[in-house]
Design a protein around this motif. Structure first.
Motif, mmCIF file in Angstrom:
data_model
loop_
_atom_site.group_PDB
_atom_site.id
_atom_site.type_symbol
_atom_site.label_atom_id
_atom_site.label_comp_id
_atom_site.label_asym_id
_atom_site.label_seq_id
_atom_site.Cartn_x
_atom_site.Cartn_y
_atom_site.Cartn_z
ATOM 1 N N ILE A 8 32.098 -5.257 12.357
ATOM 2 C CA ILE A 8 31.978 -6.763 11.652
ATOM 3 C C ILE A 8 33.379 -7.138 11.098
ATOM 4 O O ILE A 8 34.000 -8.307 11.732
ATOM 5 C CB ILE A 8 30.948 -6.990 10.351
ATOM 6 C CG1 ILE A 8 29.711 -6.417 11.012
ATOM 7 C CG2 ILE A 8 31.134 -8.184 9.951
ATOM 8 C CD1 ILE A 8 28.820 -7.407 11.867
ATOM 9 N N CYS A 9 34.104 -6.610 10.482
ATOM 10 C CA CYS A 9 35.134 -7.177 9.999
ATOM 11 C C CYS A 9 36.559 -6.305 10.180
ATOM 12 O O CYS A 9 37.740 -6.744 9.976
ATOM 13 C CB CYS A 9 35.105 -7.109 8.151
ATOM 14 S SG CYS A 9 35.391 -5.238 7.494
ATOM 15 N N CYS A 31 32.767 -4.883 3.745
ATOM 16 C CA CYS A 31 31.671 -6.151 4.231
ATOM 17 C C CYS A 31 30.191 -5.650 4.048
ATOM 18 O O CYS A 31 29.220 -6.191 4.323
ATOM 19 C CB CYS A 31 31.855 -6.652 5.498
ATOM 20 S SG CYS A 31 31.316 -5.441 6.782
HETATM 21 ZN ZN LIG Z 1 32.964 -4.269 7.644
#
Ligand SMILES: [Zn+2]
Length: 217
Positions: A8-9, A31
């Motif tokens: 995701i990040c 996250c």
């Molecule tokens: Zn993350």
């Protein structure tokens, strides 16, 4: 084993071994995203079989009630700006789509196994729903980018996935991870970080399983 990079990040992740299920998870502190290592996933044919085991029909009152609560909490507050919708990952019976049509919406459906025609191509929608979908995604960011591309300006992306308990010790006792098709686990913070990356706005989330994002473009 997967690279130690959050899907995701992009932050570095740490490894969480699950000795009970003999699996490996990757944990992101920034996250909250937890992903199952790719080497522990089941094959697509087994995945489809597992989906067909669910009793997810309009005749299943508990299942219908869950969607009615989802519609009331996540969609009706924005009803006046929604005419068109896409139910992404509708499953074998497309129950949510049927309920949304009862609300007067025009609803397209897509599911890689059960409605694989990419009807959303060239279209944008006031509402996209993804219920019990994100926990199955191997590349959640890629899918989120695709969904954002098909959201109208100020369109709503309404997601339902059970949020994980954050504490790694509790996670390793959490029933939701037992389903062999669940490969990614989220909290509202995960969706907040995802939203920032994609120029979406996190409008609302509950503490259990629902979050609502808005296309900020
Ligand atoms: Zn993350």
């Amino acid at each position: 084993m997967d690279k130690a990079i959050c899907k995701i990040c992009g932050s570095r992740t740490s490894v969480l071994p699950d000795q009970q299920l003999n699996r490996i998870y990757h944990l992101c502190d920034r996250c909250d995203y937890i992903s199952l290592d790719a080497g522990c996933r089941v094959a697509p044919a087994a995945e489809k079989r597992r989906y067909l085991e669910h009793n997810n029909t309009l005749a299943n009152q508990g299942y219908v009630r869950m969607f009615q609560e989802f519609i009331a909490a996540a969609i009706l507050p924005h009803r006046d700006r929604i005419t068109t919708a896409l139910d992404f990952g509708c499953g074998p019976e497309a129950v949510l789509a049927a309920l949304l049509r009862r609300e007067g919406l025009m609803v397209d459906i897509y599911d890689p196994y059960f409605a694989p025609e990419q009807v959303y191509r060239g279209k944008s929608y006031h509402l996209i729903t993804a219920t019990e979908v994100f926990e199955h995604l191997h590349e959640p960011l890629e899918t989120a980018v695709l969904l954002k591309k098909h959201l109208a300006p100020q369109g709503i992306l309404a997601i339902m996935t059970l949020f994980h308990p954050q504490d790694p010790g509790q996670f390793l006792h959490w029933w939701y991870r037992h389903d062999c098709t669940h490969t990614g686990f989220f909290t509202p913070r995960t969706f907040s970080v995802l939203a920032q990356k994609l120029s979406l706005r996190l409008l609302w989330a509950n503490e259990k399983n629902i979050c609502v994002l808005e296309n900020a473009c």
